[in-house]
Design a protein around this motif. Structure first.
Motif: not given
Length: 75
Positions: A25-29, A66-68
């Motif tokens: 997991e990272n900031n955008h995905s 999820e917002k990613k």
């Protein structure tokens, strides 16, 4: 989400014990790395990638809250 991917993939393969899913997991995905036995690789990918595309469609639909962006890598 790992349980959903595991349930789908284990139904397809001959070696369900060797199905491993890792979440990165990272900031955008969110990326799920799927590792299967070498003999089962073709069963998970399917002809012209149809099964892999279908699995990706299901997890994207399940992860809409999820917002990613959700990705699936078959390693």
């Amino acid at each position: 989400m790992e349980e959903l991917i595991g349930t789908i993939v284990k139904a397809l393969v001959d070696h369900p014990d060797e199905v491993h899913i890792e979440k990165v997991e990272n900031n955008h995905s969110i990326t799920y790395q799927l590792k299967v036995h070498g003999d089962d690789m073709g069963k998970v990918i399917g002809k012209q990638g149809r099964i892999a595309k279908s699995i990706r469609t299901v997890i994207n639909a399940a992860g809409t809250n999820e917002k990613k962006k959700i990705n699936l890598e078959i390693v």
